[in-house]
Design a protein around this motif. Structure first.
Motif, PDB file in Angstrom:
ATOM      1  N   TYR A 160      43.696  29.141  38.343  1.00  0.00           N
ATOM      2  CA  TYR A 160      42.371  29.452  38.907  1.00  0.00           C
ATOM      3  C   TYR A 160      42.215  30.955  39.081  1.00  0.00           C
ATOM      4  N   TRP A 161      40.976  31.373  39.016  1.00  0.00           N
ATOM      5  CA  TRP A 161      40.607  32.783  39.210  1.00  0.00           C
ATOM      6  C   TRP A 161      39.717  32.879  40.445  1.00  0.00           C
ATOM      7  N   GLY A 162      40.032  33.826  41.330  1.00  0.00           N
ATOM      8  CA  GLY A 162      39.367  33.898  42.629  1.00  0.00           C
ATOM      9  C   GLY A 162      40.307  33.364  43.694  1.00  0.00           C
ATOM     10  N   GLY A 163      39.789  33.096  44.875  1.00  0.00           N
ATOM     11  CA  GLY A 163      40.638  32.592  45.956  1.00  0.00           C
ATOM     12  C   GLY A 163      40.807  31.083  45.898  1.00  0.00           C
ATOM     13  N   ALA A 164      41.897  30.590  46.467  1.00  0.00           N
ATOM     14  CA  ALA A 164      42.116  29.151  46.573  1.00  0.00           C
ATOM     15  C   ALA A 164      41.024  28.574  47.479  1.00  0.00           C
ATOM     16  N   GLY A 165      40.286  27.616  46.968  1.00  0.00           N
ATOM     17  CA  GLY A 165      39.169  27.047  47.724  1.00  0.00           C
ATOM     18  C   GLY A 165      37.851  27.744  47.458  1.00  0.00           C
ATOM     19  N   SER A 166      37.922  28.908  46.809  1.00  0.00           N
ATOM     20  CA  SER A 166      36.682  29.627  46.477  1.00  0.00           C
ATOM     21  C   SER A 166      36.743  30.153  45.042  1.00  0.00           C
ATOM     22  N   ALA A 167      37.523  29.477  44.207  1.00  0.00           N
ATOM     23  CA  ALA A 167      37.707  29.915  42.818  1.00  0.00           C
ATOM     24  C   ALA A 167      36.398  29.802  42.045  1.00  0.00           C
ATOM     25  N   TYR A 168      36.195  30.728  41.123  1.00  0.00           N
ATOM     26  CA  TYR A 168      34.986  30.716  40.295  1.00  0.00           C
ATOM     27  C   TYR A 168      35.287  30.309  38.850  1.00  0.00           C
ATOM     28  N   HIS A 169      36.613  30.092  38.523  1.00  0.00           N
ATOM     29  CA  HIS A 169      36.969  29.714  37.155  1.00  0.00           C
ATOM     30  C   HIS A 169      38.329  29.036  37.171  1.00  0.00           C
ATOM     31  N   VAL A 170      38.510  28.051  36.266  1.00  0.00           N
ATOM     32  CA  VAL A 170      39.789  27.347  36.156  1.00  0.00           C
ATOM     33  C   VAL A 170      40.124  27.149  34.682  1.00  0.00           C
ATOM     34  N   GLY A 171      41.425  26.906  34.430  1.00  0.00           N
ATOM     35  CA  GLY A 171      41.918  26.620  33.087  1.00  0.00           C
ATOM     36  C   GLY A 171      43.227  25.842  33.195  1.00  0.00           C
ATOM     37  N   VAL A 172      43.825  25.530  32.076  1.00  0.00           N
ATOM     38  CA  VAL A 172      45.080  24.760  32.057  1.00  0.00           C
ATOM     39  C   VAL A 172      46.154  25.586  31.361  1.00  0.00           C
ATOM     40  N   TYR A 173      47.304  25.741  32.040  1.00  0.00           N
ATOM     41  CA  TYR A 173      48.442  26.436  31.431  1.00  0.00           C
ATOM     42  C   TYR A 173      49.085  25.494  30.412  1.00  0.00           C
ATOM     43  N   VAL A 174      49.304  25.987  29.174  1.00  0.00           N
ATOM     44  CA  VAL A 174      49.828  25.122  28.113  1.00  0.00           C
ATOM     45  C   VAL A 174      51.238  25.529  27.682  1.00  0.00           C
TER      46      VAL A 174
END
Length: 270
Positions: free
Chosen positions: A224-238
């Motif tokens: 996640y990008w941003g703070g935990a609980g206030s993230a503005y973007h997510v992705g999956v580590y591969v």
């Protein structure tokens, strides 16, 4: 006695001699006076005074005058009404102009405030990314080296396979597949493929599992990008120091190195 004695005479009576003489004298005196006046020269003409009798107003003329006065009064009232209407229109126009100027001022102030907030958020994001880069560099040079030996197994492998299969799809805000996605829609669908029901939005997904260090990532972890609980973007580590994410409308779903855009944190669900 004559037989005609009883019949009146038709002769005119003789005039009295004295009266006749008097009349002749008067006439002669007048003629003499005229002759003397004529000899003396033309007489001074006396001014003639003429009296003009003014006509009396008739009832019809009085009615016409009254009607004219009423019409004049009506015109005056109409002009006064028009003046009030013009004044009201002018006042309304000024009020509208003032209101418009105030609205423009407020809009400009709001725009400046939004720009300031955006600049502040971008500054915070740059600071967060800088901190993440420092953390990644401190762990054996980079996160990709520290976790390159990790390989996906079980459900994590299925999640990795799912997101890799979507690389190249379009990014659409609110998209949940099958050919277009937003960041959290892609992550939710990947975990749903292995029976895990995640929240829909990135803020909730950033706290859906156990927080893990960026130096100890495993394939299938949610970045996640941003703070935990206030993230503005997510992705999956591969694995291999890479992640898959639905980035933006210009890039769509991509496979990128963590160094391309270091995340702020990660959670482990599997």
């Amino acid at each position: 006695m004559s037989h005609t004695a009883h019949i009146p005479s038709h002769r005119k009576p003789r005039r009295n001699a004295s009266k006749t003489a008097l009349r002749a004298g008067v006439a002669g005196g007048v003629l003499s006076t005229i002759a003397v006046a004529a000899a003396a020269g033309p007489a001074q003409a006396e001014p003639v005074t003429q009296t003009i009798e003014m006509p009396t107003l008739t009832s019809g003329l009085s009615t016409a005058v009254a009607a004219s006065a009423e019409a004049t009064q009506q015109v005056a009232l109409d002009l006064e009404t028009q003046a009030h209407e013009d004044a009201a229109a002018t006042t309304a126009a000024k009020a509208a102009k003032t209101a418009k100027a105030e609205a423009v001022r407020k809009a400009e102030a709001k725009k400046k405030a939004e720009a300031a907030a955006k600049a502040k958020a971008e500054a915070a994001l740059r600071a967060s990314r800088s901190e993440a880069r420092t953390t990644l560099s401190a762990t054996s040079g980079s996160t990709s080296v520290a976790s390159s030996s990790s390989s996906a197994t079980g459900s994590a492998a299925s999640v990795v396979s799912f997101v890799k299969a979507q690389v190249g799809d379009a990014y659409v805000s609110g998209g949940t597949g099958p050919n277009s996605w937003d960041c959290s829609g892609l992550v939710q669908a990947a975990f749903r493929s292995v029976g895990v029901d995640l929240p829909r939005v990135s803020q909730a997904q950033s706290t859906a599992g156990t927080q893990v260090s960026l130096s100890n990532l495993q394939p299938g972890d949610i970045l996640y990008w941003g703070g935990a609980g206030s993230a503005y973007h997510v992705g999956v580590y591969v694995g291999g120091g890479q992640f898959v994410g639905a980035q933006n409308p210009s890039t769509g779903v991509v496979l990128r190195s963590l160094d391309y855009d270091p995340p702020s944190g990660a959670v482990r669900v599997l």
